[in-house]
Design a protein around this motif. Sequence first.
Motif, PDB file in Angstrom:
ATOM      1  N   ILE A 105      31.984  10.614  52.327  1.00 53.28           N
ATOM      2  CA  ILE A 105      30.776   9.944  52.251  1.00 53.28           C
ATOM      3  C   ILE A 105      31.125   8.502  53.329  1.00 53.28           C
ATOM      4  CG2 ILE A 105      29.043   8.692  51.198  1.00 53.28           C
ATOM      5  CD1 ILE A 105      29.047  11.003  49.045  1.00 53.28           C
ATOM      6  N   LYS A 154      34.704  14.078  47.840  1.00 52.25           N
ATOM      7  CA  LYS A 154      33.412  14.039  48.242  1.00 52.25           C
ATOM      8  C   LYS A 154      33.211  12.457  48.430  1.00 52.25           C
ATOM      9  CE  LYS A 154      31.332  17.122  45.340  1.00 52.25           C
ATOM     10  NZ  LYS A 154      30.951  17.488  43.809  1.00 52.25           N
ATOM     11  N   GLU A 155      33.718  11.512  47.770  1.00 47.99           N
ATOM     12  CA  GLU A 155      33.422  10.056  47.876  1.00 47.99           C
ATOM     13  C   GLU A 155      33.946   9.631  49.246  1.00 47.99           C
ATOM     14  OE1 GLU A 155      34.888   8.010  44.496  1.00 47.99           O
ATOM     15  OE2 GLU A 155      33.302   8.937  43.100  1.00 47.99           O
ATOM     16  N   ASN A 171      22.110  12.446  43.980  1.00 51.46           N
ATOM     17  CA  ASN A 171      23.152  13.038  43.192  1.00 51.46           C
ATOM     18  C   ASN A 171      23.848  11.872  42.222  1.00 51.46           C
ATOM     19  OD1 ASN A 171      25.286  13.994  41.840  1.00 51.46           O
ATOM     20  ND2 ASN A 171      25.898  15.624  43.608  1.00 51.46           N
ATOM     21  N   THR A 227      27.600  11.165  43.203  1.00 55.20           N
ATOM     22  CA  THR A 227      27.898  10.585  44.489  1.00 55.20           C
ATOM     23  C   THR A 227      27.090   9.219  44.830  1.00 55.20           C
ATOM     24  OG1 THR A 227      26.733  11.904  45.489  1.00 55.20           O
ATOM     25  CG2 THR A 227      29.032  12.501  45.510  1.00 55.20           C
ATOM     26  N   ARG A 228      26.290   8.706  43.881  1.00 58.35           N
ATOM     27  CA  ARG A 228      25.197   7.923  44.318  1.00 58.35           C
ATOM     28  C   ARG A 228      25.723   6.767  44.588  1.00 58.35           C
ATOM     29  NH1 ARG A 228      22.018   8.019  38.449  1.00 58.35           N
ATOM     30  NH2 ARG A 228      23.720   6.648  37.201  1.00 58.35           N
ATOM     31  N   THR A 282      28.692   5.669  45.519  1.00 52.27           N
ATOM     32  CA  THR A 282      29.542   5.588  46.985  1.00 52.27           C
ATOM     33  C   THR A 282      28.531   5.778  48.074  1.00 52.27           C
ATOM     34  OG1 THR A 282      31.095   7.011  45.995  1.00 52.27           O
ATOM     35  CG2 THR A 282      31.266   6.608  48.270  1.00 52.27           C
ATOM     36  N   THR A 283      27.469   6.609  47.929  1.00 53.29           N
ATOM     37  CA  THR A 283      26.363   6.539  49.130  1.00 53.29           C
ATOM     38  C   THR A 283      25.623   5.222  49.200  1.00 53.29           C
ATOM     39  OG1 THR A 283      26.128   8.906  48.215  1.00 53.29           O
ATOM     40  CG2 THR A 283      24.460   8.084  49.786  1.00 53.29           C
ATOM     41  N   ARG A 319      22.881  12.846  49.129  1.00 55.14           N
ATOM     42  CA  ARG A 319      23.952  12.377  48.011  1.00 55.14           C
ATOM     43  C   ARG A 319      23.614  11.416  47.189  1.00 55.14           C
ATOM     44  NH1 ARG A 319      25.355  16.628  48.971  1.00 55.14           N
ATOM     45  NH2 ARG A 319      27.032  17.422  50.485  1.00 55.14           N
ATOM     46  N   THR A 364      30.029  21.352  48.733  1.00 54.68           N
ATOM     47  CA  THR A 364      29.716  20.383  47.455  1.00 54.68           C
ATOM     48  C   THR A 364      31.028  21.144  46.251  1.00 54.68           C
ATOM     49  OG1 THR A 364      28.388  22.557  47.336  1.00 54.68           O
ATOM     50  CG2 THR A 364      27.491  20.357  47.704  1.00 54.68           C
ATOM     51  N   GLN A 370      35.978  15.491  43.543  1.00 58.81           N
ATOM     52  CA  GLN A 370      35.262  14.352  43.421  1.00 58.81           C
ATOM     53  C   GLN A 370      35.712  13.114  44.350  1.00 58.81           C
ATOM     54  OE1 GLN A 370      32.581  13.306  41.866  1.00 58.81           O
ATOM     55  NE2 GLN A 370      32.719  11.104  41.720  1.00 58.81           N
ATOM     56  N   GLU A 371      36.777  12.902  44.477  1.00 60.92           N
ATOM     57  CA  GLU A 371      37.559  11.867  45.533  1.00 60.92           C
ATOM     58  C   GLU A 371      37.330  12.033  46.663  1.00 60.92           C
ATOM     59  OE1 GLU A 371      41.991  11.070  45.440  1.00 60.92           O
ATOM     60  OE2 GLU A 371      41.627   9.601  44.334  1.00 60.92           O
TER      61      GLU A 371
END
Length: 1202
Positions: free
Chosen positions: A601, A597-598, A632, A635-636, A638-639, A629, A590, A594-595
């Motif tokens: 996913i 993380k996305e 959140n 990240t929502r 992308t998820t 995710r 976590t 950011q990039e």
Amino acid sequence: MSNVSYHISNLLEKMTSTDKDFRFMATNDLMLELQKDSIKLDEDSERKVVTMLLKLLEDKNGEVQNLAVKCLAPLVSKVKEPQVETMVDTLCSNMVSDKEQLRDISSMGLKTVIAELPLSSSGLNLTASVCKKITSQLIGAMGKQEDVSVQLEALDILSDMLGRLSGALVGFHSSLLSSLLPQLTSPRMAVRKRSILALGHLVPCCSPALFSQLTEHLLTELAKGPPTSVTRTYIQCLATISRQGGHRVGEHLEKLIPMVVKFTGVEDDELREYCFQAFEAFIRRCPKEMSPHVATVTKLCLKFMTFDPNYNYDDDEEEEEDSMDIEDGLDEESDDEYSDDDDMSWKVRRSSIKCLEALIGTRRDLLLSFYSSVCPALLARFKEREENVRADVFAAFSTLLRQTRVGSSHHGLVVAPGSDPGSGRGEEEEPAVAMLKKQVPLIVKALHRQLKEKSIKSRQGCFCLLTELSHTLPGALEPHIPALIPGIVFSLTDKSTSSNMRIDALSFFHVLLLSHPPQAFQPHMQVLLPPVVACVEDSFYKITSEALLVTQQLVRVMRPQGQTATAGGFDPKPFVRQVFSVTLKRLKATDIDQEVKERAISCMGHMVCHLGDHLGAELQGVLAIFLERLKNEITRLTTVRTITLIAASPIKIDLSSILSETLSVLGSFLRKNQRALKLGTLACLTALVTHHAAAIKPAALEPVLSELPALVDEADMHVSQVSVTLLTCMAKACPSSLAKISSSVLPGVFRLVHSPLLQGGALAAILDFMQALVLSKTSNLGYSQLLKSLTEPFHSSPSSVDGGGVHRQSIHSVARCVAALSSACPKETPGTVAGLIQEVKSPGSPESARVLALLCLGEVGRSGSLGGSKEVQGVILEAFTSTSEEVKTAASCALGSMAVGSLNDFLPFLLKEISSQPRRQYLLLHSLKEVISACPASSLSPHVESIWALLFQNCECQEEGTRNLVAECLGKLTLVNPAQLLPRLKQQLKAGDFLKTLQDNDINVRRVALVMFNSAAHNKPSLIRGLLGTVLPHLYKETQIRKDLIREVEMGPFKHTVDDGLDVRKAAFECMYTLLDSCLEGLDVLQFLDHVEEGLKDHYDIRVGGKTNPHQLKFCTTMLIHACVGAVKAGSVKQEFEKQEELRRSAMRAVAALLAVPEVERSPSMADFANQIRTNADMASIYQSVQGGEGGLGPAESMDMS
């Protein structure tokens, strides 16, 4: 006020302190005071502050001096003119002082003052007088031959001043020119270089006479054959003034080119380099005037790009791969031997290659000849030994590829699997693309060795070039992938590689994977995967994020969608574990970027979607992370997209563990304002309902259902469309849930159907929904209920169609819905048709209801379910005799639609009516147009001859409207069988040649020819690029006002002027506007602008349309000022005021476009105008609304050509 004076005199006192820290702090405080907008100084304080700061410039402490210089900037705008002049006088006299430090600090001071002088008209007097002072002093300082550093400073300041305030110095231009020219022969290189820079700044604003004087001087001096060092300076000067003066050089090129060509023959490498730089400047700035010289310059470039006298390239470079290492060793030795500093030949090679790049970039029209002459030469130079030059070779080749891509019709990157990249448009393939395809093996052969070299710059160049190639020819590298893979792997694993190099290698690999079919990579997975996985674990986030993108594509390669586990003989099993573990590690973290993380996913989503059945017990853990995710905020989105992907996966992933919670979270997203999230959520819900309906418990859908009714609203058509699509899926998959909300959702859907905005995708979605709804039999609304809800508003409304809140446009939507319902319930159709016929016949039904009934009959007939019912034909013919225009038009639409549904029944009837009923011809031709537009060519072909003959009988009709319709029908009919019909159509054009119609004596023929030309320029610019040379003179001729076409008409006591040429001029300017968009490179912009300038003086309609191109400046400014500040005569009618308002807005759009041109405010007239807009509240508000409300400087509305 006194308070400020007291504070400042306090500071001034401290500045006289003997302690340097006191002086420093006091000066710093003064600077902060001066930077406040509110500060006002009285005359006495002004004088004291200026005197003190000038004294501090001579301070012993360097830091105090620097601060004193910084104080001068805010001071310029705060003090009155005499004080500024005092400052300038002192600074100028310090400039020629003997003390070097004082000279330096004073020249910094002068530069600061120059940067702060006001550009607008209010401050122009000050600026002009200060400039005069500085200029006369500087000209004196330049004459001081004994001290070079004074000269250099003076030239530097002069360049700054000319660069910013050239307009204020107009009076000095000629004296500046005469004092700068002698400096070009100065013995000191630095003086010569700075003089060239100063001349470069002088050129954009000087008069044409001065420009000619400068060019003539250079020509005369060059003709004398001066020493090589001086020749270099003159040629460099030519290149600079060409870059800065742009098109002005064009008229002198005839004399300049032979001169520069001659000097390329002199054995001096630097001189040759400058010659090619001059050529490059000429090509970029005057492409049109350079046309006759392109061949000469290309030949010279090709000759000198291989100019390397001190090095022998082995001719036997075709050796096998395995001798590579020995070769490498030899190369290094020979490199050391010849890398002596005296060898300047690389500069010649580099400048000639850059010159070629300029040629390729500016002359798309010569692309084919470049492929035969330049392309092989560039390929041969891939072996260049000098790293910088090699990078330029790659850049030039990339430009060639880009130019090919701009011209070709293929702009996508992804190739459909199994299709040959070129096969889709085989017949249309551009010759340039075909020539490039033949070169691909040679390109790869030349590059794949370079990919393993140590030089990072070379490898980056290779990757850029290969990326361009993949974009230009997707799929073309497929046979060469085995040759490229070792190079990619080398760049990813080489320890000495920089992170940028790795990112470049990964991004090329990503493009390669996107643009080539998966089967090409499957055999190499063993080699490809480990280095990419290692990059995912890299500590630098940019490498990780790029590597995750590549991994995502590799997952797709392991098992392309739609294949069973081992289809195609490739088993992904051995690779799943290693990809999964690194991706999972990144997915769980976590504390990462950011990039990353996305992308983690998204990458894991692809793994689950393509390889979910290989993950076994791990799968549920991953889904749980996805749910986290999703909750959140960061990240929502992308998820949501990832869950959509997984839900639609063909390997049916079991989502039951997270389904109900996911649905409640998604339901809450539908309330959010973020539009992308709303749309993503709706798509995700649609996928879940479609593929996992069995697992969804009715209760779990509750949170979603309650949010849906609010989303079906005309305020956002796209969201409505996606919502209705979701409702359709529910009607098919879980009808019981839909039943709960049908009472709240349906009114919204009907409101949408009756909205004038409904069309396209949203309408298609509603038609599907209607059919699904009536078939699901859930709602209490059956076929007849739905039909009633749709048509009711038209029965209750008053006799006018616009009355009763129902819009005319919505009738068409309702008719489509009725037809959709009847096609879903064929048993009900006969009854519905009978009802509709009754409706049309009944004299008591309101007009809107009759119009609707006719259109409904047409739409029902379009599906062929009416047969050749004689009764319907009778009803239509009767409607044609109605007194209402609306009913007649509806009848003609309906007849056309029915004929589309059953050609054999209705077409003969239609053709017979056209021949026998001249009074209804216009309406019947509309029906025919509908038939020709909507029917497939195969079903129309038996009838083509009879339609063709009929149309030609009517092409000389008196009515212009009917003639236009015949023309449209002919055009559309020709497309049914172009090979046969186009020659016949051309034969009818008596002129035979389109160009002749532009010179026809009949003004209407010329106008229609221009409209046709405009259509070609807009839709198929490639057809007309070659004709511009012959067409433009005729086009420009039509923009001129012709006195013989203006006549006076007496209307009772008034005389009214009628201009018959106005429509032709409008058509001509519309063509010019289109050409700006589609063929800018083929226009001579200055000649073009002369006609735009004339257009700005023309009739209102033309001024409003002609004012939208940002390629104009000086001569239009005055016109624009008149337009912006122009007033309407007192007592004028409302329309006059509206016209004037629109004219001002249009002018302001042009101004906004002009102000976006870089450095435009260096033009004095434009700087003034910009200031005028800022200070005039009325103009400022129009400017704001044009910039904000109408999307800024987008293309203005096209002229009304009706």
